[in-house]
Design a protein around this motif. Sequence first.
Motif, PDB file in Angstrom:
ATOM      1  N   PRO A   1       0.799  -1.278   0.110  1.00 25.64           N
ATOM      2  CA  PRO A   1       0.004  -0.153   0.083  1.00 25.64           C
ATOM      3  C   PRO A   1       0.995   1.245   0.055  1.00 25.64           C
ATOM      4  O   PRO A   1       2.065   1.158   0.609  1.00 25.64           O
ATOM      5  CB  PRO A   1      -0.774  -0.054   1.355  1.00 25.64           C
ATOM      6  CG  PRO A   1      -0.178  -1.363   1.928  1.00 25.64           C
ATOM      7  CD  PRO A   1       0.792  -2.058   1.067  1.00 25.64           C
ATOM      8  N   GLY A   2       0.491   2.342  -0.484  1.00 20.90           N
ATOM      9  CA  GLY A   2       1.327   3.355  -0.359  1.00 20.90           C
ATOM     10  C   GLY A   2       0.592   4.962  -0.351  1.00 20.90           C
ATOM     11  O   GLY A   2      -0.151   4.912   0.307  1.00 20.90           O
TER      12      GLY A   2
ATOM     13  N   LEU B   1      -3.487  -5.791  -6.589  1.00 21.71           N
ATOM     14  CA  LEU B   1      -2.094  -4.898  -6.731  1.00 21.71           C
ATOM     15  C   LEU B   1      -2.211  -3.767  -7.976  1.00 21.71           C
ATOM     16  O   LEU B   1      -1.437  -3.622  -8.462  1.00 21.71           O
ATOM     17  CB  LEU B   1      -0.883  -5.610  -7.236  1.00 21.71           C
ATOM     18  CG  LEU B   1      -0.539  -7.101  -6.137  1.00 21.71           C
ATOM     19  CD1 LEU B   1       0.688  -7.650  -6.618  1.00 21.71           C
ATOM     20  CD2 LEU B   1      -0.230  -6.462  -4.821  1.00 21.71           C
ATOM     21  N   ARG B   2      -3.496  -3.067  -7.861  1.00 21.09           N
ATOM     22  CA  ARG B   2      -3.832  -2.141  -8.722  1.00 21.09           C
ATOM     23  C   ARG B   2      -2.958  -0.842  -8.183  1.00 21.09           C
ATOM     24  O   ARG B   2      -3.136  -0.522  -7.127  1.00 21.09           O
ATOM     25  CB  ARG B   2      -5.294  -1.927  -8.705  1.00 21.09           C
ATOM     26  CG  ARG B   2      -5.871  -0.768  -9.755  1.00 21.09           C
ATOM     27  CD  ARG B   2      -7.357  -0.559  -9.489  1.00 21.09           C
ATOM     28  NE  ARG B   2      -7.870  -0.991  -8.402  1.00 21.09           N
ATOM     29  CZ  ARG B   2      -8.095  -0.120  -7.426  1.00 21.09           C
ATOM     30  NH1 ARG B   2      -7.894   1.318  -7.589  1.00 21.09           N
ATOM     31  NH2 ARG B   2      -8.880  -0.333  -6.196  1.00 21.09           N
TER      32      ARG B   2
ATOM     33  N   PHE C   1      -9.114   7.744  -1.960  1.00 24.52           N
ATOM     34  CA  PHE C   1      -8.895   7.675  -0.597  1.00 24.52           C
ATOM     35  C   PHE C   1      -9.824   8.030   0.134  1.00 24.52           C
ATOM     36  O   PHE C   1     -10.600   9.380  -0.091  1.00 24.52           O
ATOM     37  CB  PHE C   1      -7.394   8.139  -0.295  1.00 24.52           C
ATOM     38  CG  PHE C   1      -6.282   7.911  -0.918  1.00 24.52           C
ATOM     39  CD1 PHE C   1      -5.506   6.968  -0.615  1.00 24.52           C
ATOM     40  CD2 PHE C   1      -5.923   7.969  -2.252  1.00 24.52           C
ATOM     41  CE1 PHE C   1      -4.208   6.411  -1.129  1.00 24.52           C
ATOM     42  CE2 PHE C   1      -4.737   7.645  -3.137  1.00 24.52           C
ATOM     43  CZ  PHE C   1      -4.086   6.702  -2.206  1.00 24.52           C
ATOM     44  N   ARG C   2     -10.100   7.451   1.306  1.00 21.36           N
ATOM     45  CA  ARG C   2     -11.105   7.976   2.344  1.00 21.36           C
ATOM     46  C   ARG C   2     -10.059   9.160   2.899  1.00 21.36           C
ATOM     47  O   ARG C   2      -9.043   9.002   3.631  1.00 21.36           O
ATOM     48  CB  ARG C   2     -11.497   6.882   3.431  1.00 21.36           C
ATOM     49  CG  ARG C   2     -12.178   7.418   4.520  1.00 21.36           C
ATOM     50  CD  ARG C   2     -12.564   6.252   5.451  1.00 21.36           C
ATOM     51  NE  ARG C   2     -13.293   6.805   6.546  1.00 21.36           N
ATOM     52  CZ  ARG C   2     -14.629   6.925   6.599  1.00 21.36           C
ATOM     53  NH1 ARG C   2     -15.279   6.600   5.594  1.00 21.36           N
ATOM     54  NH2 ARG C   2     -15.117   7.303   7.787  1.00 21.36           N
TER      55      ARG C   2
ATOM     56  N   VAL D   1     -17.849   4.032  -4.562  1.00 16.80           N
ATOM     57  CA  VAL D   1     -16.247   4.684  -4.593  1.00 16.80           C
ATOM     58  C   VAL D   1     -15.678   4.338  -5.986  1.00 16.80           C
ATOM     59  O   VAL D   1     -15.253   3.263  -5.922  1.00 16.80           O
ATOM     60  CB  VAL D   1     -15.623   4.537  -3.382  1.00 16.80           C
ATOM     61  CG1 VAL D   1     -14.216   5.301  -3.409  1.00 16.80           C
ATOM     62  CG2 VAL D   1     -16.249   4.832  -2.232  1.00 16.80           C
ATOM     63  N   PRO D   2     -15.556   4.977  -6.981  1.00 18.74           N
ATOM     64  CA  PRO D   2     -14.686   4.793  -8.121  1.00 18.74           C
ATOM     65  C   PRO D   2     -13.218   4.692  -7.665  1.00 18.74           C
ATOM     66  O   PRO D   2     -12.874   5.338  -6.931  1.00 18.74           O
ATOM     67  CB  PRO D   2     -15.155   5.804  -9.148  1.00 18.74           C
ATOM     68  CG  PRO D   2     -15.425   6.951  -8.213  1.00 18.74           C
ATOM     69  CD  PRO D   2     -15.871   6.429  -7.022  1.00 18.74           C
ATOM     70  N   HIS D   3     -12.673   3.800  -8.335  1.00 21.43           N
ATOM     71  CA  HIS D   3     -11.231   3.641  -8.429  1.00 21.43           C
ATOM     72  C   HIS D   3     -10.612   3.572  -6.831  1.00 21.43           C
ATOM     73  O   HIS D   3      -9.778   4.400  -6.382  1.00 21.43           O
ATOM     74  CB  HIS D   3     -10.248   4.610  -9.006  1.00 21.43           C
ATOM     75  CG  HIS D   3     -10.958   4.862 -10.403  1.00 21.43           C
ATOM     76  ND1 HIS D   3     -10.808   4.130 -11.345  1.00 21.43           N
ATOM     77  CD2 HIS D   3     -11.723   5.890 -10.913  1.00 21.43           C
ATOM     78  CE1 HIS D   3     -11.413   4.140 -12.485  1.00 21.43           C
ATOM     79  NE2 HIS D   3     -11.734   5.428 -12.172  1.00 21.43           N
ATOM     80  N   ARG D   4     -11.298   2.937  -5.900  1.00 18.59           N
ATOM     81  CA  ARG D   4     -11.248   3.012  -4.492  1.00 18.59           C
ATOM     82  C   ARG D   4      -9.890   2.244  -3.906  1.00 18.59           C
ATOM     83  O   ARG D   4      -9.525   1.264  -4.394  1.00 18.59           O
ATOM     84  CB  ARG D   4     -12.347   2.145  -3.865  1.00 18.59           C
ATOM     85  CG  ARG D   4     -12.501   2.299  -2.438  1.00 18.59           C
ATOM     86  CD  ARG D   4     -13.687   1.688  -1.808  1.00 18.59           C
ATOM     87  NE  ARG D   4     -13.597   1.544  -0.492  1.00 18.59           N
ATOM     88  CZ  ARG D   4     -14.731   1.046   0.378  1.00 18.59           C
ATOM     89  NH1 ARG D   4     -15.747   0.718  -0.484  1.00 18.59           N
ATOM     90  NH2 ARG D   4     -14.633   0.930   1.829  1.00 18.59           N
ATOM     91  N   ALA D   5      -9.429   3.021  -3.192  1.00 23.17           N
ATOM     92  CA  ALA D   5      -8.155   2.602  -2.531  1.00 23.17           C
ATOM     93  C   ALA D   5      -8.581   2.017  -1.140  1.00 23.17           C
ATOM     94  O   ALA D   5      -9.681   2.437  -0.471  1.00 23.17           O
ATOM     95  CB  ALA D   5      -7.137   3.714  -1.924  1.00 23.17           C
TER      96      ALA D   5
END
Length: 359
Positions: A37-38, A63-64, A72-73, A216-220
């Motif tokens: 995670p980053g 691993l997207r 991000f929240r 949530v689109p493209h959610r981390a």
Amino acid sequence: MRTMAVFLLAALAGFAQSAVESHIDSIFTPLTDAKSPGLAVLVRKDGRTVFERGYGVADLRTLRKIDSKTDFRLASFTKQFTAMSIMLLVRDGKLRYDEPITEIFPEFPTYGRAITIRHLLTHTSGLPDYEDLMGPTWTPRHQIQDDEVLSLLEHQTAPKFAPGAKWAYSNSGYVVLGLVVAKISGEPFWQFLHDRIFGPLGMHQTIAFVRGANIVPHRAFGHTKESSGFVESDQSPTSATLGDGGVYSNLEDLAKWDAALAAHTLLSEKEMHPALTPVKLTDGSEPIAEGKPVSYGFGWFLDPYNGHPRMWHSGSTMGFRTIIDRFTNERLTVVILCNRTDVDPSELALRVVDVLWKL
């Protein structure tokens, strides 16, 4: 000759830009890898984006890669959007900063008569933190909702202190503000945010997440580092509340938010002024918390850094850490969004600022 001069100036500008990117990148590259995670980093200067980059992955299952569209929240970063919502309603003439919350929620106990919208915005309401009032009823699967927070507060008989007498950071106050927006506007808070802020600014991938109402689109997904490695830790019993921390966003959209703040797109400079005025206590003194002075407006901390005025807010919740630092005199903004809790985005943002001021 003129053509050559223009070419040389362009080359020098390109070299300077490359140097900036290299220096900023060197801060973040060592922190993560392609299977961890980053974080996502945005730097804007003089109204344009000079650095925008993702590091690590949005989740450990696919691993997207994290990029500028990864949502991000925001956690307490959200509070500036809640404050803006209230300010829009005040501008519309539908609400007053000094309006008692009992005028909006007549069923609220007597102690609410002394608590105003301004107290909620500035963390001087004295409302107890709802997390301290929660019992075992709520879990990551059965999360507390905004109206349940209000119910907990309505079962109290007194505030922690007289409204305006002290400063104490209050998630309860911002949950109540989200409910105020919904009550006054006649639409759900998440919908108001979309209709009055995110939609008009083109922040089409930013939402206040409500399960069953939107996605949530493209959610981390959030993570915690343990001895065995990173573990997904995305939700807690308090992850469903909205006004205090329920917004998800990304670098692309937050660049639009920064531009709108600079251009006074939603509120004029005069209308925005109360948000950027440090609160004073009832006796006229500066608030103190944990032995240190506090400078807070409406949804923004306002203390300077090394003598440079700034408006900023951080966020911290299960699996996420976030920060926005805006130096308005220098027209410099740094945003860092992390889906891991073992890094400090506030410290990292100031490292970026220090690098830029030295170049």
